[in-house]
Write a protein that holds these residues in place. Structure first.
Motif, PDB file in Angstrom:
ATOM      1  N   ARG A  96      67.262  23.208   0.705  1.00 51.26           N
ATOM      2  CA  ARG A  96      68.362  23.827   0.101  1.00 51.26           C
ATOM      3  C   ARG A  96      69.620  22.826   0.563  1.00 51.26           C
ATOM      4  N   ASP A  97      70.225  22.440  -0.476  1.00 49.04           N
ATOM      5  CA  ASP A  97      71.454  21.757  -0.362  1.00 49.04           C
ATOM      6  C   ASP A  97      71.415  20.707   0.716  1.00 49.04           C
ATOM      7  N   GLY A  98      70.096  20.034   0.640  1.00 50.21           N
ATOM      8  CA  GLY A  98      69.826  18.686   1.572  1.00 50.21           C
ATOM      9  C   GLY A  98      69.429  19.201   3.127  1.00 50.21           C
ATOM     10  N   ARG A  99      69.203  20.430   3.289  1.00 53.49           N
ATOM     11  CA  ARG A  99      69.026  20.858   4.372  1.00 53.49           C
ATOM     12  C   ARG A  99      67.529  21.497   4.536  1.00 53.49           C
ATOM     13  N   ARG A 100      66.829  21.260   5.729  1.00 57.57           N
ATOM     14  CA  ARG A 100      65.462  21.944   5.825  1.00 57.57           C
ATOM     15  C   ARG A 100      65.819  23.525   6.230  1.00 57.57           C
ATOM     16  N   GLU A 101      65.065  24.333   5.934  1.00 58.19           N
ATOM     17  CA  GLU A 101      65.226  25.767   6.188  1.00 58.19           C
ATOM     18  C   GLU A 101      64.620  26.357   7.539  1.00 58.19           C
ATOM     19  N   GLY A 102      63.597  25.543   7.779  1.00 57.12           N
ATOM     20  CA  GLY A 102      62.740  26.207   8.835  1.00 57.12           C
ATOM     21  C   GLY A 102      61.605  25.192   9.388  1.00 57.12           C
ATOM     22  N   GLY A 103      60.596  25.691  10.214  1.00 60.29           N
ATOM     23  CA  GLY A 103      59.521  24.849  10.726  1.00 60.29           C
ATOM     24  C   GLY A 103      59.880  24.412  12.235  1.00 60.29           C
ATOM     25  N   GLY A 104      58.950  24.515  13.055  1.00 60.15           N
ATOM     26  CA  GLY A 104      59.073  23.994  14.516  1.00 60.15           C
ATOM     27  C   GLY A 104      58.223  22.728  14.223  1.00 60.15           C
ATOM     28  N   LEU A 105      58.635  21.818  15.281  1.00 58.25           N
ATOM     29  CA  LEU A 105      58.230  20.260  15.732  1.00 58.25           C
ATOM     30  C   LEU A 105      56.662  20.660  16.316  1.00 58.25           C
ATOM     31  N   VAL A 106      55.665  19.825  15.568  1.00 56.15           N
ATOM     32  CA  VAL A 106      54.252  19.808  16.065  1.00 56.15           C
ATOM     33  C   VAL A 106      53.758  18.339  16.337  1.00 56.15           C
ATOM     34  N   ASP A 107      52.672  18.163  16.894  1.00 56.48           N
ATOM     35  CA  ASP A 107      52.083  16.813  16.929  1.00 56.48           C
ATOM     36  C   ASP A 107      51.155  16.669  15.749  1.00 56.48           C
ATOM     37  N   GLY A 108      50.799  15.225  15.556  1.00 56.81           N
ATOM     38  CA  GLY A 108      49.966  14.890  14.197  1.00 56.81           C
ATOM     39  C   GLY A 108      49.871  13.632  14.364  1.00 56.81           C
ATOM     40  N   PHE A 109      48.731  13.167  13.399  1.00 56.74           N
ATOM     41  CA  PHE A 109      48.303  11.733  13.344  1.00 56.74           C
ATOM     42  C   PHE A 109      48.698  11.253  11.961  1.00 56.74           C
ATOM     43  N   LEU A 110      49.274  10.120  11.728  1.00 56.03           N
ATOM     44  CA  LEU A 110      49.506   9.730  10.367  1.00 56.03           C
ATOM     45  C   LEU A 110      48.156   9.252   9.620  1.00 56.03           C
ATOM     46  N   ILE A 111      47.819   9.598   8.890  1.00 51.87           N
ATOM     47  CA  ILE A 111      46.285   9.381   8.246  1.00 51.87           C
ATOM     48  C   ILE A 111      46.622   8.118   7.436  1.00 51.87           C
ATOM     49  N   GLU A 112      47.482   8.182   6.444  1.00 44.34           N
ATOM     50  CA  GLU A 112      47.573   6.955   5.269  1.00 44.34           C
ATOM     51  C   GLU A 112      49.104   7.294   4.801  1.00 44.34           C
ATOM     52  N   ARG A 113      49.487   6.068   4.104  1.00 45.74           N
ATOM     53  CA  ARG A 113      50.844   5.971   3.438  1.00 45.74           C
ATOM     54  C   ARG A 113      50.364   5.859   2.219  1.00 45.74           C
ATOM     55  N   ARG A 114      51.324   6.604   1.092  1.00 44.50           N
ATOM     56  CA  ARG A 114      50.879   6.606  -0.192  1.00 44.50           C
ATOM     57  C   ARG A 114      52.082   6.484  -0.958  1.00 44.50           C
TER      58      ARG A 114
END
Length: 714
Positions: A96-114
């Motif tokens: 909203r208005d260019g700003r993220r509303e929530g969510g915490g940082l977690v680890d992950g693996f980048l599987i592919e670019r699309r």
């Protein structure tokens, strides 16, 4: 339509080139110039701006990929296979208005670019790339997906087992240059097996044979494994060898170094430490090393172009992972052999029922020696029989009958003697000497134990019991149900005062012992290797291993006995093994004949009649009684599925560590087994996984634990 929106008509007499120029000018006038795509004011990657990420959340209802935007500053590092950090949780994808509303940082693996995303809303952006090092290859990702589906688990849980934690210092170090393939090795002691030389030749020629190998007793199996790996490397392919523990990994490591020299393989064990282990793992991932020897986690080693996968001693409990989704090394390497179309070798001095099934089904060929070879290299196995009873009426009930004492005395004249006991410690469990009723605590009903000779206490609550008496008969005298290794060592030390006594168990495991006379008391799996082999071995308390309420009790007892007997000198050199157990029982007779394959085939035939694994596929569902019943009622199980139970599990008491899969202290859980015929295992896993995902998505405090192919269904 306004006059500006109308397209001009084609002027008469104009040539084709002029018409093309007019159409191009109209097209440019009608299509506005595209604005740069941005995220919170920052430009996104110009090409493939969407990253598909496997978020490190092991819950089944989130077992999917999630799309994230790739900021321009992360474009170069955000490659498939790298570790990333992303916002995940409530509001992570709401902007909203260019700003993220929530969510915490977690680890992950980048599987592919699309280029595009299937998600209709605004995408959250990658927070950052942890490291530009690609650690997840497409091959390991595919294997992990297959393992997750087979065991009704999540891909994220499998990837946690497959990819080790990052070590920045090791990542910054360069990997060595890969060595050229070695020349094909000579068969060596593989010539003792009928098809052994042909197996090695097939590997060197680039073939993919599959074999179940029953190794002869003696010290040669590490060198034989090394020659199989060397033959695979000679073909330009890689190899993975998985053994139960670091001691056996060190033996194979030494054999490979002696055969090929350093630099051709990596050793992946916990004993190496996180930095060295990760450095070795990276060398494999980067292609600098083509062969891996290691313990359980090495089954996912990212070897390039694998040509051979090996599991040694597949019956060892260490090959079954205690973390969800509980994969077994043997099954994972079978999947890997099928996916990578590479060779498969299952080796052991014994033979599991699963190994026998692989041969009987035709999936793998047997690699065995002929019977004269077996008889020459195996030790002489003696039991407590009628001849001994005629001389010693108490021999059958005695823990160490006269035949065992005599074998120990004679063996000590020529070298060390191995004494195998089922348990460690002093006297783990006690019972009434008169009526054999288990001794239990008066406060919590937990089992009593004696950490030393004068201290009696509860194993659950820790309270002392200075004035215990039997509730059944009133006796105040106790006996040990299973005498541990320390107590056995103490008794033998008094019986042979001039002979040193050494112990090997969980707290302190010996790697090897010299060829000098000594008594070596060991628990199963902790037996050290003796230089030149043991002169004799005593296998005590056989009734304790055979009497366990487990489908695999006989198979496991035979496997442990043969593993100990394989360390003894051949009978042509005077090697003797004495097993203290009922001589008429099938596992004891199989040990006397040194015939683990025959025992496994008979066990397999009986399980086929009863519909037990591995002939059938089975799943275990545990939790609170009402939760298990509701879960099974809501699962869309295959029509052929048969539900056994549920039955109540023992309530764990306080004062001891909680084992994997056990209920919390004081809670009553139940277990149900779901059985399906061959060919329906995938459908069973899919049904249970779907039901578990739906239950987790709805939420609820009660836990349901799933395990496909549980090792213990007793």
């Amino acid at each position: 339509m306004s006059s500006e929106d109308k397209q001009p008509s084609e002027p008469a007499g104009d040539g084709p080139e002029q018409l093309a120029l007019i159409r191009e000018s109209v097209r440019k006038a009608k299509v506005p110039k595209a604005k740069p795509r941005t995220w919170r004011g920052a430009a996104l990657a110009k090409e493939l701006p969407v990253a598909r990420v496997m978020v490190n959340k092991g819950v089944l209802h989130l077992d999917q990929f999630f799309d994230y935007a790739v900021p321009e500053e992360l474009d170069a590092d955000a490659r498939p296979g790298v570790r990333v950090r992303v916002r995940f949780g409530a509001g992570a994808h709401r902007v909203r208005d260019g700003r993220r509303e929530g969510g915490g940082l977690v680890d992950g693996f980048l599987i592919e670019r699309r280029a595009e995303s299937d998600y209709p809303g605004a995408l959250a952006a990658l927070a950052y790339v942890v490291s530009p090092e690609p650690v997840l290859s497409p091959e390991i990702l595919g294997l992990a997906r297959a393992v997750a589906d087979r065991y009704a688990g999540s891909l994220a849980d499998v990837l946690q087992l497959a990819v080790p934690p990052r070590n920045g210092r090791a990542e910054a170090e360069p990997s060595p240059e890969p060595l050229p393939p070695p020349p094909p090795p000579a068969p060596g002691t593989w010539e003792r097996y009928g098809r052994g030389p042909a197996f090695i030749e097939s590997l060197a020629a680039g073939g993919a044979p599959r074999a179940v190998w029953t190794a002869l007793p003696g010290p040669h199996w590490p060198d034989e494994l090394a020659r199989a790996v060397a033959a695979t490397l000679a073909s330009g392919r890689g190899a993975v060898v998985v053994v139960p523990d670091g001691r056996r990994a060190a033996r194979v490591d030494a054999a490979l170094t002696a055969l090929l020299g350093a630099g051709h393989h990596a050793l992946l064990t916990a004993e190496s430490g996180p930095q060295k282990r990760y450095r070795q793992w990276l060398a494999v991932r980067r292609g600098s090393v083509r062969a891996v020897v290691g313990t359980r986690a090495a089954m996912f080693a990212p070897v390039r172009d694998p040509g051979l996968v090996v599991v040694w001693d597949d019956g060892d409990a260490s090959h079954s992972d205690d973390n969800a989704p509980f994969p077994h090394v043997r099954e994972v390497l079978e999947l890997r052999a099928a996916h990578d179309r590479c060779a498969f070798l299952l080796g052991s001095t014994s033979c599991t029922v699963e190994a026998a099934q692989l041969v009987q089904s035709g999936w793998a060929a047997p690699l065995v020696a002929d019977r004269p070879q077996v008889r020459d290299l195996a030790p002489l196995v003696r039991t407590v029989g009628d001849h001994d009873l005629a001389r010693d009426e108490a021999a059958r009930a005695a823990r160490l009958p006269s035949i065992a004492w005599q074998a120990a005395r004679d063996g000590l004249a020529h070298g060390p003697v191995l004494v195998q006991v089922p348990r460690r410690g002093y006297a783990p469990r006690l019972a009434c000497e008169r009526c054999r009723t288990p001794a239990r605590c008066r406060q919590c009903a937990g089992p009593l134990e004696a950490p030393d000779e004068h201290d009696l206490r509860c194993a659950w609550c820790g309270r002392g019991e200075p004035a215990w008496h039997c509730a059944a008969c009133g006796s105040v005298r106790l006996r040990a149900q299973i005498v541990g290794a320390r107590r056995t060592a103490e008794e033998l030390g008094r019986a042979f005062p001039a002979v040193p006594v050494r112990t090997s168990g969980r707290d302190h495991i010996l790697d090897s012992v010299p060829s000098r006379p000594a008594l070596v008391v060991s628990t199963p799996g902790a037996e050290p290797v003796a230089d030149g082999g043991y002169a004799a071995a005593l296998l005590l308390d056989g009734w304790a291993m055979l009497g366990r309420p487990d489908l695999r009790a006989g198979e496991e007892a035979l496997r442990r006995w043969i593993a100990a007997g394989a360390l003894v000198r051949p009978q042509t050199e005077g090697g003797v093994v004495v097993v203290v157990a009922e001589p008429t029982l099938r596992p004891v007779q199989a040990l006397v004949r040194w015939d683990p394959v025959g025992h496994a085939l008979r066990e397999l035939a009986e399980r086929a009649e009863l519909g037990f694994p591995p002939v059938s596929r089975m799943a275990e569902v545990t939790g609170r009684a009402s939760t298990v019943t509701a879960f099974l009622a809501g699962a869309e199980l295959p029509e052929e599925a048969e539900v056994l139970g549920p039955v109540a599990l023992p309530v764990p008491g306080p004062g001891r560590a909680r084992r994997p899969g056990e209920p919390p202290v004081g809670e009553q859980w139940e277990r149900a087994l779901v059985r399906v015929p061959p060919g329906k295992g995938a459908a069973l896993a899919a049904a249970l996984k779907s039901a578990q995902a739906s239950r987790l998505a709805r939420g609820g405090p009660d836990q349901v634990r799933l395990r496909i192919d549980p090792p213990d269904i007793g």
